[in-house]
Design a protein around this motif. Structure first.
Motif, mmCIF file in Angstrom:
data_model
loop_
_atom_site.group_PDB
_atom_site.id
_atom_site.type_symbol
_atom_site.label_atom_id
_atom_site.label_comp_id
_atom_site.label_asym_id
_atom_site.label_seq_id
_atom_site.Cartn_x
_atom_site.Cartn_y
_atom_site.Cartn_z
ATOM 1 N N GLU A 1 -69.824 43.369 -20.661
ATOM 2 C CA GLU A 1 -68.941 42.828 -21.702
ATOM 3 C C GLU A 1 -69.093 43.619 -22.994
ATOM 4 N N GLY B 1 -67.222 46.713 -22.749
ATOM 5 C CA GLY B 1 -65.799 46.436 -22.934
ATOM 6 C C GLY B 1 -65.431 46.285 -24.396
ATOM 7 N N LEU B 2 -66.275 45.592 -25.141
ATOM 8 C CA LEU B 2 -66.008 45.421 -26.567
ATOM 9 C C LEU B 2 -66.126 46.750 -27.311
ATOM 10 N N ALA C 1 -62.965 48.472 -26.762
ATOM 11 C CA ALA C 1 -61.926 47.859 -27.589
ATOM 12 C C ALA C 1 -62.015 48.366 -29.025
ATOM 13 N N ALA D 1 -58.108 50.208 -23.979
ATOM 14 C CA ALA D 1 -57.897 48.767 -24.075
ATOM 15 C C ALA D 1 -57.746 48.140 -22.694
ATOM 16 N N ALA E 1 -61.117 47.898 -21.246
ATOM 17 C CA ALA E 1 -61.891 46.878 -21.968
ATOM 18 C C ALA E 1 -61.647 45.493 -21.388
ATOM 19 N N THR E 2 -60.412 45.201 -21.013
ATOM 20 C CA THR E 2 -60.131 43.869 -20.450
ATOM 21 C C THR E 2 -60.780 43.700 -19.079
ATOM 22 N N SER F 1 -63.182 37.865 -22.998
ATOM 23 C CA SER F 1 -63.097 38.075 -24.446
ATOM 24 C C SER F 1 -61.634 38.076 -24.870
ATOM 25 N N GLN G 1 -60.534 38.989 -27.644
ATOM 26 C CA GLN G 1 -60.246 40.172 -28.456
ATOM 27 C C GLN G 1 -59.678 41.317 -27.621
ATOM 28 N N THR G 2 -60.248 41.530 -26.442
ATOM 29 C CA THR G 2 -59.774 42.652 -25.626
ATOM 30 C C THR G 2 -58.334 42.426 -25.168
ATOM 31 N N TRP G 3 -58.010 41.198 -24.787
ATOM 32 C CA TRP G 3 -56.639 40.901 -24.362
ATOM 33 C C TRP G 3 -55.675 40.968 -25.538
#
Length: 294
Positions: free
Chosen positions: A41, A44-45, A48, A67, A70-71, A77, A79-81
Motif C-alpha cells: 500500500e 502504491g501511495l 500516487a 496512477a 497505484a490503485t 486507499s 486517494q489512489t482512486w
C-alpha cells in the motif's frame, strides 16, 4: 479563458497525500524481497505521489500509468482512486474517470473533491442534471469553493435555469473577487435573457479585473456591433482577436458556453471584412456552422 477551468481535483491533489514516504537506501536489499500488504500500500501511495508531481508539469501521459498501478497496490486507499479518476477525466476518458471516482467515493463519501470532480465529468458528458446533484452534494460538505460554484453555475446555465446560474456565479465572485470568468458568464446569461446592457456591464467588470482577457472584450464588441455602434465594436473586436485568435472560432466559443443568441450575433460580426482581415490566413477562420438565435 476556456470554461473548463482546471479540474478542482487537480488543484487539490497536490495536498492530498499526507503519508510519509519511508527513507530508502539505508541498507542493502535482502536477497528475497517480501512485501506485506502495508508495504504494498505504501508503494502504491508513493506512486500516487509521483503521479501528482507529474500533474504539476501537465505530464498526464506519464502520470496515468503510475496512477493505474497505484490503485492495484493500494486498492483500499481513496486517494489512489481519486487521483486516477481525476486523470481519466482530465484526459477525456470520462466513463473510466467516473468509475474510478465512484470507487473513491465508496471508500471516502465525505471527500468533497471527489464529488466536485464527478460533477465536472458529468458536465462534460452533458449530463447536467446529474452534474448539479454531484456538485451540490460536494458543496454541502465544503460550501465555499469558488471553482465548484462556478461549475454549478455552468450546469444550471446549460439547463437554462438562468436565475440559479447567476446566483452561483455571484457566490463564486463573493468568495474570490478577482474570479472574472464568473462575471463573464453572468454576462453570457444576461445576453441570452435579452439584457444586453446588463451583459455589457458584467463584461466590463471582468475586463476591469483582467484587461488582457479576450473573451469579455470580444463579447462587448459583438454586443456593440449588434446594437449599431459598428465602428467601436469592430475596433474592440480587432483588439480582442489580437489578444487571442481562438475567439474568432465559433466552435471554440460554443465550447466556452456562448449561447445561441450571442453566437448568432457573433457569426455576423466575424463575417465582416474588417474582422476577417484581422483574423488573417494563419489564425484560422470562424466556423460556418449555422446557428439559430433563440
Amino acid at each position: 479563458m476556456p470554461k473548463r477551468i482546471p479540474l478542482f481535483s487537480i488543484l487539490v491533489l497536490l495536498g492530498l497525500l499526507s503519508v510519509q514516504v519511508p527513507v530508502s537506501g539505508q541498507a542493502l536489499l535482502p536477497y528475497t524481497l517480501e512485501l506485506n500488504s502495508e508495504e504494498l500500500e505504501q508503494q502504491g501511495l508513493n506512486l500516487a505521489q509521483d503521479a501528482v508531481q507529474l500533474v504539476r508539469f501537465q505530464q498526464f501521459e506519464l502520470a496515468l500509468p503510475r496512477a493505474e498501478l497505484a490503485t492495484q497496490l493500494a486498492p483500499k486507499s481513496y486517494q489512489t482512486w481519486f487521483i486516477l479518476g481525476s486523470l481519466y477525466v482530465q484526459t477525456k476518458e470520462l466513463d473510466k474517470g467516473i468509475d474510478a471516482l465512484q470507487r473513491a467515493r465508496s471508500l471516502e463519501p465525505n471527500e468533497a473533491g471527489i464529488l466536485f470532480t464527478l460533477g465536472s465529468a458529468r458536465f462534460q458528458k452533458a449530463e447536467y442534471t446529474t452534474a448539479v446533484a454531484e456538485l451540490e452534494a460536494g458543496l454541502k460538505i465544503k460550501p465555499n469553493v469558488p471553482e465548484a460554484l462556478f461549475d454549478l453555475g455552468n450546469s444550471y446555465y446549460m439547463l437554462k435555469q438562468f436565475p440559479k446560474a447567476i446566483a452561483q456565479y455571484e457566490k463564486a465572485v463573493s468568495l474570490e473577487k478577482n474570479f472574472w470568468p464568473a462575471l463573464n458568464n453572468i454576462g453570457l446569461v444576461k445576453y441570452e435573457q435579452g439584457d444586453i446592457r446588463g451583459a455589457i456591464k458584467q463584461w466590463e467588470a471582468a475586463i476591469a479585473i483582467d484587461d488582457e482577457a479576450a473573451e469579455p472584450q470580444l463579447a462587448i464588441a459583438v454586443a456593440l456591433y449588434a446594437q449599431g455602434d459598428q465602428e467601436k465594436g469592430l475596433s474592440q473586436g480587432e483588439a480582442a482577436i489580437r489578444l487571442d485568435s481562438r475567439y474568432a472560432d465559433l466552435e471554440f466559443l460554443k465550447e466556452n458556453l456562448w449561447g445561441d443568441r450571442l453566437l448568432a450575433d457573433t457569426k455576423k460580426f466575424l463575417e465582416t471584412p474588417r474582422i476577417q482581415a484581422s483574423i488573417g490566413p494563419n489564425q484560422g477562420s470562424p466556423s460556418r456552422e449555422e446557428i439559430s438565435p433563440q
